[in-house]
Scaffold this motif. Structure first.
Motif, PDB file in Angstrom:
ATOM      1  N   TYR A  54       0.819  -1.208   0.000  1.00  0.00           N
ATOM      2  CA  TYR A  54       0.000   0.000   0.000  1.00  0.00           C
ATOM      3  C   TYR A  54       0.857   1.264   0.000  1.00  0.00           C
ATOM      4  CZ  TYR A  54      -3.806  -3.165   1.429  1.00  0.00           C
ATOM      5  OH  TYR A  54      -4.727  -4.179   1.498  1.00  0.00           O
ATOM      6  N   GLU A  56       3.949   1.557  -1.141  1.00  0.00           N
ATOM      7  CA  GLU A  56       4.670   1.671  -2.413  1.00  0.00           C
ATOM      8  C   GLU A  56       3.807   2.248  -3.525  1.00  0.00           C
ATOM      9  OE1 GLU A  56       7.863   1.495  -2.852  1.00  0.00           O
ATOM     10  OE2 GLU A  56       8.051   0.913  -0.745  1.00  0.00           O
ATOM     11  N   VAL A  57       2.533   1.904  -3.534  1.00  0.00           N
ATOM     12  CA  VAL A  57       1.665   2.356  -4.622  1.00  0.00           C
ATOM     13  C   VAL A  57       0.749   3.498  -4.213  1.00  0.00           C
ATOM     14  CG1 VAL A  57       1.737   0.099  -5.754  1.00  0.00           C
ATOM     15  CG2 VAL A  57      -0.185   0.665  -4.236  1.00  0.00           C
ATOM     16  N   ASP A  58       0.880   3.960  -2.960  1.00  0.00           N
ATOM     17  CA  ASP A  58       0.018   5.018  -2.438  1.00  0.00           C
ATOM     18  C   ASP A  58      -1.448   4.637  -2.647  1.00  0.00           C
ATOM     19  OD1 ASP A  58      -0.539   7.407  -1.163  1.00  0.00           O
ATOM     20  OD2 ASP A  58      -0.495   8.578  -3.025  1.00  0.00           O
ATOM     21  N   ALA A  59      -1.802   3.471  -2.139  1.00  0.00           N
ATOM     22  CA  ALA A  59      -3.151   2.923  -2.331  1.00  0.00           C
ATOM     23  C   ALA A  59      -4.190   3.737  -1.574  1.00  0.00           C
ATOM     24  CB  ALA A  59      -3.192   1.470  -1.858  1.00  0.00           C
ATOM     25  N   GLN A  63      -9.030   1.044  -2.485  1.00  0.00           N
ATOM     26  CA  GLN A  63      -8.189  -0.026  -3.042  1.00  0.00           C
ATOM     27  C   GLN A  63      -7.776  -1.007  -1.950  1.00  0.00           C
ATOM     28  OE1 GLN A  63      -5.321   2.675  -4.815  1.00  0.00           O
ATOM     29  NE2 GLN A  63      -5.820   1.860  -6.856  1.00  0.00           N
ATOM     30  N   LEU A 135      -5.407  -1.697  -9.173  1.00  0.00           N
ATOM     31  CA  LEU A 135      -4.411  -0.626  -9.244  1.00  0.00           C
ATOM     32  C   LEU A 135      -4.518   0.118 -10.564  1.00  0.00           C
ATOM     33  CD1 LEU A 135      -1.313  -2.573  -7.856  1.00  0.00           C
ATOM     34  CD2 LEU A 135      -2.867  -1.066  -6.584  1.00  0.00           C
ATOM     35  N   THR A 136      -4.154   1.384 -10.521  1.00  0.00           N
ATOM     36  CA  THR A 136      -4.106   2.166 -11.751  1.00  0.00           C
ATOM     37  C   THR A 136      -2.823   1.815 -12.497  1.00  0.00           C
ATOM     38  OG1 THR A 136      -2.863   3.997 -10.770  1.00  0.00           O
ATOM     39  CG2 THR A 136      -5.298   4.090 -10.589  1.00  0.00           C
ATOM     40  N   GLN A 139       0.064   3.264 -10.673  1.00  0.00           N
ATOM     41  CA  GLN A 139       0.431   2.522  -9.471  1.00  0.00           C
ATOM     42  C   GLN A 139       1.198   1.255  -9.818  1.00  0.00           C
ATOM     43  OE1 GLN A 139      -3.610   2.370  -7.948  1.00  0.00           O
ATOM     44  NE2 GLN A 139      -2.931   3.412  -6.070  1.00  0.00           N
ATOM     45  N   ARG A 140       0.762   0.572 -10.854  1.00  0.00           N
ATOM     46  CA  ARG A 140       1.481  -0.635 -11.274  1.00  0.00           C
ATOM     47  C   ARG A 140       2.893  -0.266 -11.723  1.00  0.00           C
ATOM     48  NH1 ARG A 140      -3.692  -1.834 -13.642  1.00  0.00           N
ATOM     49  NH2 ARG A 140      -2.871  -1.365 -15.708  1.00  0.00           N
ATOM     50  N   LYS A 142       4.695   2.316 -10.599  1.00  0.00           N
ATOM     51  CA  LYS A 142       5.441   2.608  -9.367  1.00  0.00           C
ATOM     52  C   LYS A 142       5.916   1.321  -8.714  1.00  0.00           C
ATOM     53  CE  LYS A 142       3.025   6.500  -7.312  1.00  0.00           C
ATOM     54  NZ  LYS A 142       2.387   6.927  -6.077  1.00  0.00           N
ATOM     55  N   LEU A 143       5.006   0.378  -8.630  1.00  0.00           N
ATOM     56  CA  LEU A 143       5.338  -0.896  -7.995  1.00  0.00           C
ATOM     57  C   LEU A 143       6.406  -1.636  -8.789  1.00  0.00           C
ATOM     58  CD1 LEU A 143       4.810  -2.876  -5.708  1.00  0.00           C
ATOM     59  CD2 LEU A 143       2.986  -3.873  -7.109  1.00  0.00           C
TER      60      LEU A 143
END
Length: 160
Positions: A54, A56-59, A63, A135-136, A139-140, A142-143
């Motif tokens: 969470y 790492e991807v700023d969930a 989400q 995930l957007t 976000q993917r 970023k991860l």
């Protein structure tokens, strides 16, 4: 590189991270199988893995509420497979210490273990897709970048 390829790679990397978490969960369960705190330890491990994901991807909270049950269900689905593999390992050790080697029994066990590994792999791929859907693309990405850096340094999410 096309967006499809980047997203595909990100999904695979996410799956790798989740698989690493699942693998660490399985190892934790194996190492602590005699402990009454095993279920608590496994839950704590999944909580740490999810928290790290969470961040790492700023969930978003939405989400998080969608991803957590997906991961927990996958861990529940994978647990019986892990237990079967643990039993298969013990059976293989017994076969190897028998007075004579039963090659047919070893081959049957090998084939069964491959089927079990295939089932686990399919379940992990399902989890990758399910979480990736939440995930957007950003976000993917970023991860994927984070996991790439972690891989280069020889670390995984399960070490945190």
């Amino acid at each position: 590189m096309s967006i499809f390829n980047r997203n595909t790679i990100a999904a695979v990397l996410l799956g790798g991270a989740l698989a690493a978490g699942a693998g660490a969960y399985a190892v934790d369960r194996h190492m602590n199988s005699a402990s009454p705190h095993s279920a608590v330890d496994a839950t704590a491990h999944v909580d740490r893995m999810l928290k790290h994901l969470y961040v790492e991807v700023d969930a978003t909270d939405a989400q998080k509420s969608q991803i957590e049950p997906l991961v927990r269900q996958a861990m529940q689905d994978l647990q019986p497979m892990h237990e079967q593999l643990h039993k298969a390992h013990a059976a293989a050790l017994q076969m190897l210490t028998a007075p004579t080697i039963d090659r047919a029994a070893l081959e049957t066990a090998r084939a069964q273990n491959l089927q079990l590994a295939d089932q686990a792999s399919k379940r992990l791929v399902q989890l990758i897709a399910d979480v990736g859907d939440q995930l957007t693309p950003a976000q993917r990405q970023k991860l994927a970048e984070h996991l790439s850096h972690m891989h280069e340094r020889g670390h995984g999410m399960h070490h945190g």
